[in-house]
Design an enzyme around this catalytic site. Structure first.
Site, PDB file in Angstrom:
ATOM      1  N   ASP A  97       7.962  -2.334   0.383  1.00  0.00           N
ATOM      2  CA  ASP A  97       6.700  -2.011  -0.278  1.00  0.00           C
ATOM      3  C   ASP A  97       6.966  -1.195  -1.541  1.00  0.00           C
ATOM      4  O   ASP A  97       8.002  -0.515  -1.643  1.00  0.00           O
ATOM      5  CB  ASP A  97       5.806  -1.198   0.655  1.00  0.00           C
ATOM      6  CG  ASP A  97       5.392  -1.980   1.887  1.00  0.00           C
ATOM      7  OD1 ASP A  97       5.273  -3.213   1.793  1.00  0.00           O
ATOM      8  OD2 ASP A  97       5.198  -1.351   2.948  1.00  0.00           O
ATOM      9  N   TYR A 136      15.066   2.468   9.494  1.00  0.00           N
ATOM     10  CA  TYR A 136      14.110   3.128   8.608  1.00  0.00           C
ATOM     11  C   TYR A 136      13.924   4.585   9.016  1.00  0.00           C
ATOM     12  O   TYR A 136      14.099   4.947  10.186  1.00  0.00           O
ATOM     13  CB  TYR A 136      12.735   2.455   8.685  1.00  0.00           C
ATOM     14  CG  TYR A 136      12.694   1.028   8.192  1.00  0.00           C
ATOM     15  CD1 TYR A 136      12.461   0.726   6.846  1.00  0.00           C
ATOM     16  CD2 TYR A 136      12.879  -0.033   9.075  1.00  0.00           C
ATOM     17  CE1 TYR A 136      12.412  -0.581   6.411  1.00  0.00           C
ATOM     18  CE2 TYR A 136      12.838  -1.343   8.645  1.00  0.00           C
ATOM     19  CZ  TYR A 136      12.609  -1.615   7.313  1.00  0.00           C
ATOM     20  OH  TYR A 136      12.567  -2.915   6.880  1.00  0.00           O
ATOM     21  N   ASP A 153      -0.563   3.231   5.121  1.00  0.00           N
ATOM     22  CA  ASP A 153       0.348   4.233   4.554  1.00  0.00           C
ATOM     23  C   ASP A 153      -0.439   5.111   3.596  1.00  0.00           C
ATOM     24  O   ASP A 153      -1.661   4.954   3.461  1.00  0.00           O
ATOM     25  CB  ASP A 153       1.555   3.574   3.885  1.00  0.00           C
ATOM     26  CG  ASP A 153       1.185   2.687   2.703  1.00  0.00           C
ATOM     27  OD1 ASP A 153       0.034   2.776   2.210  1.00  0.00           O
ATOM     28  OD2 ASP A 153       2.029   1.890   2.272  1.00  0.00           O
ATOM     29  N   ARG A 202       4.864   0.339   9.257  1.00  0.00           N
ATOM     30  CA  ARG A 202       3.554   0.956   9.062  1.00  0.00           C
ATOM     31  C   ARG A 202       2.636   0.652  10.253  1.00  0.00           C
ATOM     32  O   ARG A 202       1.809   1.483  10.639  1.00  0.00           O
ATOM     33  CB  ARG A 202       2.926   0.506   7.743  1.00  0.00           C
ATOM     34  CG  ARG A 202       2.542  -0.942   7.692  1.00  0.00           C
ATOM     35  CD  ARG A 202       1.785  -1.280   6.425  1.00  0.00           C
ATOM     36  NE  ARG A 202       2.651  -1.482   5.285  1.00  0.00           N
ATOM     37  CZ  ARG A 202       2.193  -1.621   4.047  1.00  0.00           C
ATOM     38  NH1 ARG A 202       0.912  -1.559   3.792  1.00  0.00           N
ATOM     39  NH2 ARG A 202       3.036  -1.842   3.051  1.00  0.00           N
TER      40      ARG A 202
END
Length: 287
Positions: free
Chosen positions: A46, A74, A88, A180
């Site tokens: 993203d 992550y 987010d 997310r």
């Protein structure tokens, strides 16, 4: 007089993507740097996310699918009590809750999302539905029917911070997992909602953040980097010529389930062989 074409560039670039540009923007930067149009990446990040973005240049784009399938690692923060339109901190607030949660509550709830789970792709993702990416559909003010898909979460560890509603999280997961969504779903499981922020990919397959560099500085590496996680076969001089012509090796040369990266005595990648539909398939990379 005929205009001479510029030399073609082939290889691998391990980028440490900064926050702001899209993954496609990074591809554009590298196209200008290397003067090569054929550039692609293995796994979209993203715009607000940072970290490891594996890029193939020239002929190496044929190999990107072998780098895409690896596990991803992550790090992020999960903010409880606030849901956003994008899951987010780039999105608008859409709901808030007063949540009284303890570290034990959060850790216990997180275990429900470890293993093979089903996720609904977010409307802000790059998943294609009917030939259009979901984020494009969302920007147009439309919605689309989405099908849940199975992903694998191997690790989902949450750690409290000084803020009782903010936790750091580390995630190891299969390709295609939406971090997310993990954060938002964890908030729902705790009786409220949540969103993530400061998402960073620290590892993609065997490619780590320690190897990565900003797009303006990242080094062009060999194409063989993209297949370094495959089974490796060192070819004899006779086999090199045959493999370049698309021929298969003797069955005894293939160990395991594949795919296999075939290289000459100097370690230069010659071809990739894989089984597809019960038959051996040769992806020839050198003529």
């Amino acid at each position: 007089m005929a205009r001479r074409r510029p030399p073609t560039t082939h290889g691998t670039v391990i980028v440490d993507k900064p926050a702001g540009p899209t993954s496609h923007d990074i591809v554009g930067i590298l196209r200008r740097r290397f003067g090569e149009r054929r550039i692609g990446h293995a796994g979209t990040l993203d715009p607000s996310a940072t970290g490891v973005l594996v890029v193939g240049v020239g002929h190496a784009t044929r190999l990107l699918r072998f780098a895409t399938a690896g596990r991803k690692h992550y790090e992020c923060e999960i903010v409880f009590g606030v849901a956003t339109s994008t899951l987010d901190d780039d999105g608008a607030r859409v709901a808030t809750w007063t949540m009284g949660i303890s570290p034990e509550d959060v850790a216990t709830a997180a275990t429900r999302f470890v293993g093979t789970i089903s996720q609904l792709p977010p409307m802000v993702s790059a998943v294609r539905v009917g030939g259009r990416r979901l984020h494009e559909i969302a920007r147009a003010g439309e919605t689309a029917d989405r099908s849940p898909r199975e992903v694998r979460v191997n690790e989902f560890d949450v750690t409290p911070t000084d803020d009782p509603l903010v936790y750091t999280a580390t995630v190891e997961c299969s390709a295609g997992t939406f971090v997310r969504s993990l954060g938002a779903d964890l908030g729902t499981a705790l009786g409220g909602g949540a969103h993530i922020r400061s998402l960073r990919r620290t590892r993609s397959g065997s490619f780590t953040a320690a190897e990565a560099a900003p797009p303006s500085e990242a080094e062009l590496l060999g194409m063989d980097e993209l297949v370094r996680d495959l089974h490796q076969i060192a070819l004899t001089s006779t086999e090199v010529g045959a493999a370049r012509g698309g021929a298969h090796l003797a069955p005894s040369r293939y160990d395991g389930d594949g795919p296999w990266a075939l290289a000459d005595a100097h370690g230069t990648l010659v071809a990739v062989h894989e089984r597809a539909g019960g038959r051996m398939k040769a992806t020839v990379l050198a003529g």
